[in-house]
Structures are given as structure tokens and as C-alpha cells.
Design a protein around this motif. Structure first.
Motif, mmCIF file in Angstrom:
data_model
loop_
_atom_site.group_PDB
_atom_site.id
_atom_site.type_symbol
_atom_site.label_atom_id
_atom_site.label_comp_id
_atom_site.label_asym_id
_atom_site.label_seq_id
_atom_site.Cartn_x
_atom_site.Cartn_y
_atom_site.Cartn_z
ATOM 1 N N ALA A 12 0.837 -1.205 0.000
ATOM 2 C CA ALA A 12 0.000 0.000 0.000
ATOM 3 C C ALA A 12 0.868 1.250 0.000
ATOM 4 O O ALA A 12 0.596 2.212 -0.729
ATOM 5 N N HIS A 13 1.918 1.234 0.793
ATOM 6 C CA HIS A 13 2.803 2.401 0.863
ATOM 7 C C HIS A 13 3.513 2.638 -0.471
ATOM 8 O O HIS A 13 3.644 3.787 -0.917
ATOM 9 N N PHE A 14 3.958 1.554 -1.112
ATOM 10 C CA PHE A 14 4.622 1.699 -2.415
ATOM 11 C C PHE A 14 3.640 2.211 -3.472
ATOM 12 O O PHE A 14 3.989 3.046 -4.300
ATOM 13 N N LEU A 15 2.411 1.693 -3.446
ATOM 14 C CA LEU A 15 1.413 2.144 -4.412
ATOM 15 C C LEU A 15 1.087 3.621 -4.194
ATOM 16 O O LEU A 15 0.991 4.387 -5.151
ATOM 17 N N ALA A 16 0.952 4.013 -2.947
ATOM 18 C CA ALA A 16 0.701 5.429 -2.649
ATOM 19 C C ALA A 16 1.864 6.284 -3.147
ATOM 20 O O ALA A 16 1.653 7.363 -3.720
ATOM 21 N N GLY A 17 3.082 5.816 -2.957
ATOM 22 C CA GLY A 17 4.256 6.547 -3.440
ATOM 23 C C GLY A 17 4.297 6.653 -4.958
ATOM 24 O O GLY A 17 4.582 7.720 -5.510
ATOM 25 N N LEU A 18 3.978 5.567 -5.633
ATOM 26 C CA LEU A 18 3.955 5.575 -7.096
ATOM 27 C C LEU A 18 2.918 6.562 -7.620
ATOM 28 O O LEU A 18 3.211 7.382 -8.501
ATOM 29 N N LEU A 19 1.722 6.499 -7.073
ATOM 30 C CA LEU A 19 0.656 7.402 -7.511
ATOM 31 C C LEU A 19 0.966 8.855 -7.144
ATOM 32 O O LEU A 19 0.684 9.770 -7.923
ATOM 33 N N GLY A 23 1.360 11.793 -9.795
ATOM 34 C CA GLY A 23 0.526 12.982 -9.679
ATOM 35 C C GLY A 23 1.344 14.262 -9.703
ATOM 36 O O GLY A 23 0.991 15.228 -10.386
ATOM 37 N N VAL A 24 2.453 14.263 -9.012
ATOM 38 C CA VAL A 24 3.331 15.439 -8.996
ATOM 39 C C VAL A 24 3.890 15.696 -10.399
ATOM 40 O O VAL A 24 3.954 16.848 -10.850
ATOM 41 N N LEU A 25 4.259 14.637 -11.109
ATOM 42 C CA LEU A 25 4.804 14.800 -12.465
ATOM 43 C C LEU A 25 3.820 15.486 -13.408
ATOM 44 O O LEU A 25 4.225 16.189 -14.329
ATOM 45 N N GLY A 51 -6.244 17.629 -13.994
ATOM 46 C CA GLY A 51 -7.296 16.877 -13.311
ATOM 47 C C GLY A 51 -6.863 15.463 -12.963
ATOM 48 O O GLY A 51 -7.118 14.970 -11.858
ATOM 49 N N SER A 52 -6.167 14.808 -13.895
ATOM 50 C CA SER A 52 -5.703 13.453 -13.596
ATOM 51 C C SER A 52 -4.580 13.480 -12.560
ATOM 52 O O SER A 52 -4.461 12.556 -11.737
ATOM 53 N N GLY A 53 -3.782 14.546 -12.554
ATOM 54 C CA GLY A 53 -2.760 14.680 -11.510
ATOM 55 C C GLY A 53 -3.388 14.827 -10.138
ATOM 56 O O GLY A 53 -2.943 14.210 -9.161
ATOM 57 N N VAL A 54 -4.439 15.632 -10.059
ATOM 58 C CA VAL A 54 -5.163 15.782 -8.790
ATOM 59 C C VAL A 54 -5.765 14.443 -8.370
ATOM 60 O O VAL A 54 -5.701 14.063 -7.194
ATOM 61 N N ALA A 55 -6.335 13.711 -9.344
ATOM 62 C CA ALA A 55 -6.924 12.403 -9.035
ATOM 63 C C ALA A 55 -5.860 11.451 -8.483
ATOM 64 O O ALA A 55 -6.092 10.755 -7.484
ATOM 65 N N GLU A 56 -4.696 11.424 -9.102
ATOM 66 C CA GLU A 56 -3.635 10.537 -8.623
ATOM 67 C C GLU A 56 -3.165 10.934 -7.229
ATOM 68 O O GLU A 56 -2.933 10.064 -6.384
ATOM 69 N N LEU A 57 -3.029 12.217 -6.979
ATOM 70 C CA LEU A 57 -2.635 12.664 -5.642
ATOM 71 C C LEU A 57 -3.704 12.321 -4.606
ATOM 72 O O LEU A 57 -3.379 11.894 -3.489
ATOM 73 N N GLY A 58 -4.964 12.496 -4.969
ATOM 74 C CA GLY A 58 -6.056 12.160 -4.051
ATOM 75 C C GLY A 58 -6.116 10.678 -3.748
ATOM 76 O O GLY A 58 -6.301 10.269 -2.592
ATOM 77 N N VAL A 59 -5.941 9.857 -4.772
ATOM 78 C CA VAL A 59 -5.948 8.405 -4.572
ATOM 79 C C VAL A 59 -4.737 7.995 -3.732
ATOM 80 O O VAL A 59 -4.854 7.143 -2.839
ATOM 81 N N ALA A 60 -3.583 8.599 -3.994
ATOM 82 C CA ALA A 60 -2.390 8.296 -3.192
ATOM 83 C C ALA A 60 -2.636 8.612 -1.720
ATOM 84 O O ALA A 60 -2.288 7.824 -0.833
ATOM 85 N N ALA A 61 -3.243 9.757 -1.458
ATOM 86 C CA ALA A 61 -3.538 10.138 -0.070
ATOM 87 C C ALA A 61 -4.526 9.160 0.563
ATOM 88 O O ALA A 61 -4.375 8.793 1.736
#
Length: 128
Positions: A12-19, A23-25, A51-61
Motif C-alpha cells: 500500500a505504501h509503495f502504491l501510494a508513493g507511485l501514484l 501525480g506530482v509529475l 485533473g488526472s494529476g489531482v486524481a492521482e494525488l487524491g488516490v495516493a492520499a
């Protein structure tokens, strides 16, 4: 259940880090993401990129927080499915532009990579 018998939360931590990194990229280097937005989508490619960057950051969080990890894992699986058309477009565009063979191979390799990413996200959801 004792702490030692609980499943590892490392996936879970690695997936959150990847996303989170992806998202930052989207904000730091948006141009490559703009290029893979299908033209059929309304609005500007940059709006979809952000929008997809925000989605990735939100999912990571959501995945990073144990209280929302189950929902975050499901959201990640759905996100990986939703971005599949962009990955296909990137590979097709590389073929049309006659990009170097190694780049085309890498872009096409991303398409089936979505399957293990979806599986990983669902495992994170199930272990939450």
C-alpha cells in the motif's frame, strides 16, 4: 489479530508513493501528459492533465491513510482502467511518428502493464 499476523502494508505504501510521484509529475512536466489526452475528450488537454494529476494525488492520499485505504485501493484500480486509452494513444502515436523502436516497445509495454497495476490496487483494497 496480533501485529505480526497482519498482512504487510508495504504494498500500500509503495502504491501510494507511485501514484503520488505520478501525480506530482503531471504538474512539474505536464507536456508529455497533454500529448496522450485523447482528442475526443472535451476541454483542453492541460485541464485533463491537471485533473488526472489531482486524481492521482487524491488516490495516493486515500491509500496512505489506513482509514481510507480500502476505498483508495478501489479508486486506484478504477484510475488504472480509466487511463488505459491514454496509454494506447501514446503507443499508437509513437508508431505513427515512427519513433525509435525501443520507445515504441516501451509505450506498447505500458498497455498490458495496467493489468498488474489493477491487481495490485485490488490487493491493497482487500488487505485494508
Amino acid at each position: 489479530m496480533s501485529p505480526d499476523s497482519r498482512p504487510s502494508q508495504r504494498p500500500a505504501h509503495f502504491l501510494a508513493g507511485l501514484l503520488g510521484a505520478a501525480g506530482v509529475l503531471h504538474f512539474v512536466q505536464p507536456k508529455p501528459f497533454d500529448a496522450i489526452i485523447p482528442k475526443q475528450l472535451p476541454g483542453s488537454p492541460r485541464a485533463w492533465t491537471y485533473g488526472s494529476g489531482v486524481a492521482e494525488l487524491g488516490v495516493a492520499a486515500a491509500i496512505a491513510n489506513p482509514k481510507t485505504r480500502r476505498l483508495g485501493g478501489l479508486a486506484a484500480a478504477l484510475l488504472f482502467v480509466v487511463v488505459l486509452p491514454g496509454n494506447v494513444k501514446m503507443a499508437v502515436d509513437a508508431d505513427r511518428r515512427k519513433a525509435p523502436k525501443h520507445w515504441r516497445a516501451a509505450f506498447w509495454a505500458r498497455v498490458p502493464l495496467q493489468i498488474p497495476l489493477v491487481t495490485w490496487a485490488l490487493k491493497v483494497r482487500d488487505r485494508a
